[in-house]
Write a protein that holds these residues in place. Structure first.
Motif, short mmCIF file in Angstrom:
data_model
loop_
_atom_site.label_atom_id
_atom_site.label_comp_id
_atom_site.label_asym_id
_atom_site.label_seq_id
_atom_site.Cartn_x
_atom_site.Cartn_y
_atom_site.Cartn_z
N ALA A 6 -6.50 13.09 1.36
CA ALA A 6 -6.91 14.50 1.39
C ALA A 6 -7.50 14.92 0.05
O ALA A 6 -8.54 15.59 -0.01
N SER A 7 -6.86 14.52 -1.04
CA SER A 7 -7.36 14.87 -2.37
C SER A 7 -8.71 14.22 -2.64
O SER A 7 -9.62 14.84 -3.19
N HIS A 8 -8.83 12.95 -2.24
CA HIS A 8 -10.08 12.22 -2.46
C HIS A 8 -11.23 12.84 -1.66
O HIS A 8 -12.33 13.07 -2.18
N GLY A 9 -10.99 13.11 -0.39
CA GLY A 9 -12.03 13.71 0.43
C GLY A 9 -12.46 15.08 -0.06
O GLY A 9 -13.65 15.39 -0.11
N ALA A 10 -11.48 15.90 -0.44
CA ALA A 10 -11.78 17.24 -0.94
C ALA A 10 -12.60 17.17 -2.22
O ALA A 10 -13.54 17.96 -2.42
N ARG A 11 -12.24 16.24 -3.10
CA ARG A 11 -12.94 16.11 -4.38
C ARG A 11 -14.42 15.74 -4.17
O ARG A 11 -15.27 16.06 -4.99
N HIS A 12 -14.71 15.08 -3.05
CA HIS A 12 -16.09 14.70 -2.75
C HIS A 12 -16.71 15.60 -1.69
O HIS A 12 -17.75 15.26 -1.10
N GLY A 13 -16.09 16.75 -1.47
CA GLY A 13 -16.68 17.73 -0.54
C GLY A 13 -16.67 17.31 0.92
O GLY A 13 -17.37 17.92 1.72
N TRP A 14 -15.91 16.28 1.27
CA TRP A 14 -15.92 15.75 2.65
C TRP A 14 -17.37 15.49 3.08
O TRP A 14 -17.75 15.73 4.22
N SER A 15 -18.16 14.98 2.12
CA SER A 15 -19.59 14.77 2.38
C SER A 15 -19.86 13.55 3.25
O SER A 15 -21.00 13.32 3.64
N ARG A 16 -18.81 12.78 3.56
CA ARG A 16 -18.95 11.67 4.49
C ARG A 16 -17.90 11.79 5.58
O ARG A 16 -16.71 11.97 5.30
N LEU A 17 -18.33 11.68 6.82
CA LEU A 17 -17.42 11.85 7.95
C LEU A 17 -16.36 10.75 8.01
O LEU A 17 -15.32 10.94 8.63
N LEU A 25 3.31 17.92 -1.09
CA LEU A 25 2.13 18.79 -1.24
C LEU A 25 2.46 20.01 -2.08
O LEU A 25 1.68 20.41 -2.96
N LYS A 26 3.62 20.60 -1.81
CA LYS A 26 4.03 21.78 -2.58
C LYS A 26 4.31 21.43 -4.02
O LYS A 26 3.90 22.15 -4.95
N LYS A 27 4.98 20.30 -4.24
CA LYS A 27 5.33 19.86 -5.59
C LYS A 27 4.09 19.59 -6.43
O LYS A 27 4.08 19.82 -7.65
N ASN A 28 3.02 19.13 -5.78
CA ASN A 28 1.80 18.77 -6.49
C ASN A 28 0.68 19.79 -6.32
O ASN A 28 -0.48 19.51 -6.65
N TYR A 29 1.02 20.95 -5.77
CA TYR A 29 0.11 22.11 -5.70
C TYR A 29 -1.16 21.84 -4.89
O TYR A 29 -2.24 22.32 -5.24
N ILE A 30 -1.05 21.12 -3.78
CA ILE A 30 -2.26 20.86 -3.00
C ILE A 30 -2.05 21.14 -1.50
O ILE A 30 -2.70 20.52 -0.65
N GLU A 31 -1.19 22.07 -1.18
CA GLU A 31 -1.00 22.43 0.22
C GLU A 31 -2.31 22.91 0.84
O GLU A 31 -2.61 22.61 2.01
N HIS A 32 -3.10 23.67 0.09
CA HIS A 32 -4.35 24.22 0.60
C HIS A 32 -5.38 23.12 0.86
O HIS A 32 -6.19 23.22 1.78
N ILE A 33 -5.34 22.06 0.04
CA ILE A 33 -6.27 20.94 0.24
C ILE A 33 -5.89 20.16 1.49
O ILE A 33 -6.77 19.76 2.28
N MET A 63 0.84 -1.19 0.00
CA MET A 63 0.00 0.00 0.00
C MET A 63 0.87 1.24 0.00
O MET A 63 2.11 1.16 0.09
N LEU A 64 0.26 2.40 -0.11
CA LEU A 64 0.99 3.66 -0.14
C LEU A 64 1.68 3.92 1.19
O LEU A 64 1.16 3.57 2.26
N GLY A 65 2.84 4.57 1.13
CA GLY A 65 3.48 5.06 2.35
C GLY A 65 2.62 6.14 2.98
O GLY A 65 1.75 6.73 2.32
N ASN A 66 2.84 6.44 4.25
CA ASN A 66 1.98 7.36 4.98
C ASN A 66 1.85 8.73 4.32
O ASN A 66 0.76 9.32 4.29
N GLU A 67 2.95 9.25 3.80
CA GLU A 67 2.91 10.59 3.21
C GLU A 67 2.08 10.58 1.91
O GLU A 67 1.27 11.48 1.69
N ASP A 68 2.30 9.57 1.08
CA ASP A 68 1.50 9.46 -0.14
C ASP A 68 0.04 9.16 0.19
O ASP A 68 -0.87 9.61 -0.51
N LEU A 69 -0.18 8.39 1.24
CA LEU A 69 -1.55 8.06 1.65
C LEU A 69 -2.29 9.32 2.10
O LEU A 69 -3.47 9.50 1.78
#
Length: 391
Positions: A230-241, A264-272, A219-225
């Motif tokens: 974070a990207s997955h949850g944001a894309r779905h509006g965090w509509s599920r707790l 995060l900086k390299k992939n432009y998603i620090e804000h997410i 599976m993914l390492g912790n940082e990649d996970l």
């Protein structure tokens, strides 16, 4: 985190407030808010628990309480047992798929499912999952599909593509087994494009072996996970707790925050990432390191977190069509606000590439599909005109 910023939770229902109160507490010492339970619609409470996919984690916190009606505990107990069997079955199927791909030298990373439940919660039964999500290199997609079809899986052909835009506009294909009733999502990207993210070889270099007993999967390492969740949850509006609970549990584990910050900086998603931390900290009382506090302290992260409250206020389900028009409009705008300037540039460039809708509007032989590039503006105008002309 900026201590002056507080999420406005005034529009959350009593049922959601009780869910949040319960899942922030330790299962062994959880206390029921006696004043809040007097205001609860218990049928709606059950519906919310199922919608947010948190009933497995909820049950240990309410099983010994006298304030919770017995029929509520009975329903949640029944679903808890069903989910436990499902997760055990998925775990076995995950091993079969992994071995199937390994024999053909297809490197496989499990993204969610049983391995994530065990990693984050230490117990398969404490997280729900309805399918298996695996990530493989793009070059092995056709080989993987052939192997799954041979095993009895059927492809869900919901992706309509023109000029191979599926390779970067989409990120997975779905295969269902009519007898086993299992579903496998084969990913070649972590998220839909266009956008920047780590390539498979980079993710593979940081892989970790699942600690699930008798498991041989990676599976993914912790940082990649963290980046993925974070990207997955944001894309779905965090509509599920459930997705926020995952973030909270992951933040408890050992994390190389310097590496994560670089990714995060390299992939432009620090804000997410900041958005996810704000929500996890203020809704679920997640513990934050100084590095996490730094990500969550920006105005953009905090505004995005407040914007996501819209999805919790109305029990929004983005997975069931048709999505109400007002929700769809809000979600499209929210997705755009999540984009970095780099992502917005890629998005606008991608609109110049033909879409599957263009091929539906004006069917052409495949050898003439290149004509959709100059014809695209006219086809867009034609669809808009046709839409307005409809009664």
């Amino acid at each position: 985190m900026n201590q002056t910023f507080k999420l406005n939770q005034s529009s959350l229902s009593n049922e959601v407030l009780l869910l949040l109160d319960l899942i922030t507490q330790d299962p062994e010492t959880a206390q029921i808010n006696k004043e809040l339970v007097k205001k609860i619609d218990w049928n709606l409470f059950i519906t919310q628990a199922f919608h947010h996919r948190i009933y497995p984690a909820l049950l240990p916190r309410i099983s010994q309480s006298n304030e919770i009606p017995e029929h509520v505990k009975s329903v949640l107990t029944s679903e808890f047992k069903r989910n436990t069997l499902t997760m055990l079955y998925l775990s076995a199927e995950m091993e079969k798929v992994h071995q199937l791909f390994s024999k053909e030298s297809i490197p496989t990373l499990c993204l969610k499912g049983p391995v994530l439940a065990h990693k984050l919660y230490g117990d398969l039964s404490l997280r729900t999952s309805n399918d298996l999500d695996i990530l493989i290199p793009m070059k092995d997609i056709e080989k993987a599909e052939a192997l799954l079809v041979k095993e009895g899986y059927q492809k869900d052909d919901y992706i309509h593509s023109v000029l191979n835009d599926w390779r970067w506009r989409h990120h997975h294909m779905t295969y269902s087994h009519p007898v086993k009733k299992t579903k496998v999502e084969v990913h070649w990207r972590l998220s839909p494009g266009p956008g920047k993210e780590p390539g498979f070889n980079e993710l593979w270099s940081r892989r970790v072996k699942s600690a699930l007993p008798h498991s041989s999967v990676y599976m993914l390492g912790n940082e990649d996970l963290f980046l993925f969740l974070a990207s997955h949850g944001a894309r779905h509006g965090w509509s599920r707790l459930r997705w926020l609970m995952d973030i909270k549990q992951l933040m408890k584990q050992e994390m190389d925050w310097q590496l994560l910050s670089t990714l995060l900086k390299k992939n432009y998603i620090e804000h997410i990432a900041g958005q996810s931390i704000v929500l996890a900290q203020q809704l679920l009382q997640a513990e934050c390191t100084s590095a996490a506090e730094c990500l969550a302290s920006t105005q953009r992260s905090q505004k995005l977190a407040q914007d996501a409250m819209f999805y919790l206020e109305s029990m929004i389900n983005l997975h069931t069509d048709p999505v109400p028009e007002d929700v769809s409009t809000y979600h499209q705008k929210h997705l755009f606000t999540l984009m970095s300037p780099h992502q917005k540039s890629l998005y606008f460039l991608s609109t110049l590439h033909p879409y599957a809708e263009d091929a539906k509007t004006l069917p052409l032989p495949q050898q003439l599909h290149f004509l959709y590039f100059p014809l695209r503006p006219l086809l867009v105008m034609w669809r808009k005109r046709s839409k307005h002309a409809m009664p």
